[in-house]
Design a protein around this motif. Structure first.
Motif, PDB file in Angstrom:
ATOM      1  N   ALA A  22      45.589  56.780  30.723  1.00 35.08           N
ATOM      2  CA  ALA A  22      44.682  56.428  31.812  1.00 35.08           C
ATOM      3  C   ALA A  22      45.445  55.818  32.983  1.00 35.08           C
ATOM      4  O   ALA A  22      46.455  55.126  32.805  1.00 35.08           O
ATOM      5  N   GLU A  23      44.964  56.069  34.175  1.00 32.79           N
ATOM      6  CA  GLU A  23      45.633  55.560  35.372  1.00 32.79           C
ATOM      7  C   GLU A  23      45.383  54.069  35.541  1.00 32.79           C
ATOM      8  O   GLU A  23      44.245  53.627  35.535  1.00 32.79           O
ATOM      9  N   ASP A  24      46.447  53.295  35.698  1.00 30.60           N
ATOM     10  CA  ASP A  24      46.358  51.863  35.987  1.00 30.60           C
ATOM     11  C   ASP A  24      45.303  51.184  35.116  1.00 30.60           C
ATOM     12  O   ASP A  24      44.369  50.553  35.605  1.00 30.60           O
ATOM     13  N   ALA A  25      45.449  51.313  33.792  1.00 28.83           N
ATOM     14  CA  ALA A  25      44.432  50.810  32.869  1.00 28.83           C
ATOM     15  C   ALA A  25      44.687  49.359  32.470  1.00 28.83           C
ATOM     16  O   ALA A  25      45.831  48.928  32.331  1.00 28.83           O
ATOM     17  N   LYS A  26      43.608  48.604  32.276  1.00 26.25           N
ATOM     18  CA  LYS A  26      43.662  47.235  31.787  1.00 26.25           C
ATOM     19  C   LYS A  26      42.764  47.103  30.565  1.00 26.25           C
ATOM     20  O   LYS A  26      41.713  47.725  30.485  1.00 26.25           O
ATOM     21  N   ILE A  27      43.185  46.257  29.626  1.00 26.45           N
ATOM     22  CA  ILE A  27      42.375  46.003  28.437  1.00 26.45           C
ATOM     23  C   ILE A  27      41.273  45.003  28.767  1.00 26.45           C
ATOM     24  O   ILE A  27      41.512  44.003  29.440  1.00 26.45           O
ATOM     25  N   LEU A  28      40.073  45.274  28.280  1.00 28.16           N
ATOM     26  CA  LEU A  28      38.956  44.346  28.402  1.00 28.16           C
ATOM     27  C   LEU A  28      38.670  43.775  27.017  1.00 28.16           C
ATOM     28  O   LEU A  28      38.303  44.506  26.102  1.00 28.16           O
ATOM     29  N   ALA A  29      38.889  42.474  26.857  1.00 30.02           N
ATOM     30  CA  ALA A  29      38.602  41.820  25.571  1.00 30.02           C
ATOM     31  C   ALA A  29      37.306  41.049  25.726  1.00 30.02           C
ATOM     32  O   ALA A  29      36.228  41.589  25.536  1.00 30.02           O
ATOM     33  N   GLY A  30      37.379  39.767  26.107  1.00 32.33           N
ATOM     34  CA  GLY A  30      36.146  39.037  26.413  1.00 32.33           C
ATOM     35  C   GLY A  30      35.695  39.257  27.842  1.00 32.33           C
ATOM     36  O   GLY A  30      34.521  39.316  28.153  1.00 32.33           O
ATOM     37  N   GLY A  31      36.675  39.362  28.744  1.00 31.43           N
ATOM     38  CA  GLY A  31      36.380  39.658  30.132  1.00 31.43           C
ATOM     39  C   GLY A  31      36.153  38.467  31.029  1.00 31.43           C
ATOM     40  O   GLY A  31      35.890  38.620  32.222  1.00 31.43           O
ATOM     41  N   HIS A  32      36.273  37.255  30.483  1.00 30.99           N
ATOM     42  CA  HIS A  32      35.958  36.069  31.283  1.00 30.99           C
ATOM     43  C   HIS A  32      36.993  35.776  32.371  1.00 30.99           C
ATOM     44  O   HIS A  32      36.701  35.023  33.296  1.00 30.99           O
ATOM     45  N   THR A  33      38.150  36.349  32.261  1.00 32.31           N
ATOM     46  CA  THR A  33      39.137  36.219  33.329  1.00 32.31           C
ATOM     47  C   THR A  33      39.220  37.486  34.172  1.00 32.31           C
ATOM     48  O   THR A  33      39.186  37.441  35.402  1.00 32.31           O
ATOM     49  N   LEU A  34      39.289  38.631  33.518  1.00 31.44           N
ATOM     50  CA  LEU A  34      39.479  39.888  34.231  1.00 31.44           C
ATOM     51  C   LEU A  34      38.311  40.225  35.152  1.00 31.44           C
ATOM     52  O   LEU A  34      38.513  40.580  36.324  1.00 31.44           O
ATOM     53  N   LEU A  35      37.089  40.142  34.664  1.00 34.76           N
ATOM     54  CA  LEU A  35      35.944  40.554  35.476  1.00 34.76           C
ATOM     55  C   LEU A  35      35.758  39.687  36.727  1.00 34.76           C
ATOM     56  O   LEU A  35      35.549  40.223  37.823  1.00 34.76           O
ATOM     57  N   PRO A  36      35.824  38.347  36.626  1.00 36.99           N
ATOM     58  CA  PRO A  36      35.738  37.548  37.855  1.00 36.99           C
ATOM     59  C   PRO A  36      36.869  37.861  38.832  1.00 36.99           C
ATOM     60  O   PRO A  36      36.672  37.846  40.049  1.00 36.99           O
ATOM     61  N   THR A  37      38.057  38.141  38.283  1.00 38.66           N
ATOM     62  CA  THR A  37      39.191  38.483  39.142  1.00 38.66           C
ATOM     63  C   THR A  37      38.933  39.794  39.887  1.00 38.66           C
ATOM     64  O   THR A  37      39.261  39.933  41.067  1.00 38.66           O
ATOM     65  N   MET A  38      38.305  40.736  39.203  1.00 39.71           N
ATOM     66  CA  MET A  38      37.959  42.005  39.836  1.00 39.71           C
ATOM     67  C   MET A  38      36.876  41.804  40.898  1.00 39.71           C
ATOM     68  O   MET A  38      36.937  42.402  41.976  1.00 39.71           O
ATOM     69  N   LYS A  39      35.911  40.962  40.598  1.00 39.01           N
ATOM     70  CA  LYS A  39      34.845  40.704  41.565  1.00 39.01           C
ATOM     71  C   LYS A  39      35.384  40.070  42.846  1.00 39.01           C
ATOM     72  O   LYS A  39      34.866  40.305  43.939  1.00 39.01           O
ATOM     73  N   GLN A  40      36.424  39.280  42.701  1.00 43.03           N
ATOM     74  CA  GLN A  40      37.042  38.640  43.858  1.00 43.03           C
ATOM     75  C   GLN A  40      38.076  39.538  44.535  1.00 43.03           C
ATOM     76  O   GLN A  40      38.717  39.129  45.504  1.00 43.03           O
ATOM     77  N   ARG A  41      38.229  40.766  44.028  1.00 42.33           N
ATOM     78  CA  ARG A  41      39.179  41.735  44.562  1.00 42.33           C
ATOM     79  C   ARG A  41      40.630  41.258  44.459  1.00 42.33           C
ATOM     80  O   ARG A  41      41.485  41.669  45.245  1.00 42.33           O
ATOM     81  N   LEU A  42      40.886  40.390  43.477  1.00 36.14           N
ATOM     82  CA  LEU A  42      42.255  39.959  43.223  1.00 36.14           C
ATOM     83  C   LEU A  42      42.952  40.907  42.252  1.00 36.14           C
ATOM     84  O   LEU A  42      44.164  40.863  42.081  1.00 36.14           O
ATOM     85  N   ALA A  43      42.171  41.739  41.596  1.00 39.14           N
ATOM     86  CA  ALA A  43      42.688  42.795  40.725  1.00 39.14           C
ATOM     87  C   ALA A  43      41.792  44.010  40.899  1.00 39.14           C
ATOM     88  O   ALA A  43      40.577  43.874  41.093  1.00 39.14           O
ATOM     89  N   ALA A  44      42.392  45.187  40.843  1.00 33.38           N
ATOM     90  CA  ALA A  44      41.599  46.403  41.043  1.00 33.38           C
ATOM     91  C   ALA A  44      42.108  47.531  40.153  1.00 33.38           C
ATOM     92  O   ALA A  44      42.577  48.568  40.633  1.00 33.38           O
ATOM     93  N   PRO A  45      42.034  47.336  38.820  1.00 30.36           N
ATOM     94  CA  PRO A  45      42.479  48.409  37.923  1.00 30.36           C
ATOM     95  C   PRO A  45      41.606  49.652  38.076  1.00 30.36           C
ATOM     96  O   PRO A  45      40.408  49.554  38.320  1.00 30.36           O
ATOM     97  N   ALA A  46      42.218  50.797  37.920  1.00 31.29           N
ATOM     98  CA  ALA A  46      41.476  52.048  38.034  1.00 31.29           C
ATOM     99  C   ALA A  46      40.690  52.352  36.771  1.00 31.29           C
ATOM    100  O   ALA A  46      39.697  53.095  36.805  1.00 31.29           O
ATOM    101  N   SER A  47      41.111  51.758  35.633  1.00 32.41           N
ATOM    102  CA  SER A  47      40.454  52.019  34.351  1.00 32.41           C
ATOM    103  C   SER A  47      40.387  50.745  33.516  1.00 32.41           C
ATOM    104  O   SER A  47      41.314  49.927  33.551  1.00 32.41           O
ATOM    105  N   LEU A  48      39.297  50.604  32.768  1.00 34.24           N
ATOM    106  CA  LEU A  48      39.169  49.526  31.809  1.00 34.24           C
ATOM    107  C   LEU A  48      39.012  50.125  30.413  1.00 34.24           C
ATOM    108  O   LEU A  48      38.251  51.072  30.218  1.00 34.24           O
TER     109      LEU A  48
END
Length: 267
Positions: A22-48
């Motif tokens: 997968a292109e630029d994939a990130k693992i989603l476990a609980g999501g309490h760090t990754l999802l807020p970071t994505m919402k703030q546009r501090l991270a923008a993985p192409a795939s979860l």
């Protein structure tokens, strides 16, 4: 939020294959760090790649002299586990202090260790207990796993599958919490197993979780809170931010260490 591909594998093998292709994939476990970071546009993985349906990554069991916890086991499950409470009560108590009920019922031990937030709780437990972080490729000793703030020994596409904690003779965790986030301004986990004593500090260090060697040396002589009297952490190695200065954090490390030893010896 923005558009991205979402994958939900049912096995670690499938997850690893998706991460590889997968292109630029990130693992989603609980999501309490990754999802807020994505919402703030501090991270923008192409795939979860969501691990929620990988049942092989869940569960808690006693194996000989160790407690083995699956990477997708939630904080709430660790806190409520009879196996953990009997073998390593300090670890169960640590899990009970994480965030709030919503965080504890969604966040996972594997996600916490993979993210290695400098104020997270599990890194202190893993380092103090001498845990082994097991991935889909290898086993990593805790001393070799933590590499600095938000940095670990994990390689690209590597997935934590479980964590093995040796059962100590005595152990406890004490934490001074940020009243809003409940993250540690300073948290100290102490553990004694045979003649070995390990003291790990989270929330305070300028480079993330670390072992406090001077405290370990003092406690090896005599495992009592009084052994730490007059001992101070190095303020020059402490983090300083809007929540607490370096000198204050250094003071808190000593206070939390003594409280942790008191709790460990009171069991």
């Amino acid at each position: 939020m923005y558009a991205f591909d979402f994958h939900r594998p049912t096995s670690v093998r499938q997850a690893a294959a998706l991460l590889a292709k997968a292109e630029d994939a990130k693992i989603l476990a609980g999501g309490h760090t990754l999802l807020p970071t994505m919402k703030q546009r501090l991270a923008a993985p192409a795939s979860l790649v969501d691990l929620a349906r990988c049942d092989e990554l869940k569960g808690i069991e006693r194996k000989g002299r160790s407690v083995v916890i699956g990477a997708m086991t939630t904080h709430a499950e660790v806190a409520a586990s009879d196996v953990v409470r009997e073998a390593i009560p300090g670890l169960a108590e640590l899990a009970e202090l994480i965030g709030d009920p919503a965080v504890r019922h969604r966040g996972t031990i594997g996600g916490s260790l993979a993210n290695n937030d400098p104020a997270a709780d599990y890194p202190a437990a893993a380092l103090a207990l001498g845990a082994t972080i097991v991935t889909n490729r290898r086993k990593i000793e805790a001393d070799d796993y933590f590499k600095g703030m938000f940095e670990t020994a994990l390689e690209e596409g590597e997935i934590i599958t479980r964590v093995s904690f040796p059962v100590p003779a005595k152990a406890a965790y004490a934490k001074f919490r940020n009243p809003a986030s409940r993250y540690a301004l300073a948290g100290v986990f102490v553990a004694k197993r045979g003649s070995e004593v390990r003291v790990a500090v989270t929330g305070a260090g300028s480079d993330g979780v670390f072992r406090w060697g001077a405290a370990e040396e003092a406690l090896r002589t005599r495992f009592t809170a009084k052994s730490l009297d007059g001992l101070s952490a190095d303020a020059g190695k402490m983090n300083s931010d809007i929540h607490a200065g370096a000198d204050y954090r250094a003071h808190l490390v000593g206070v939390m260490a003594r409280r942790a030893v008191q709790a460990a010896t009171a069991r």
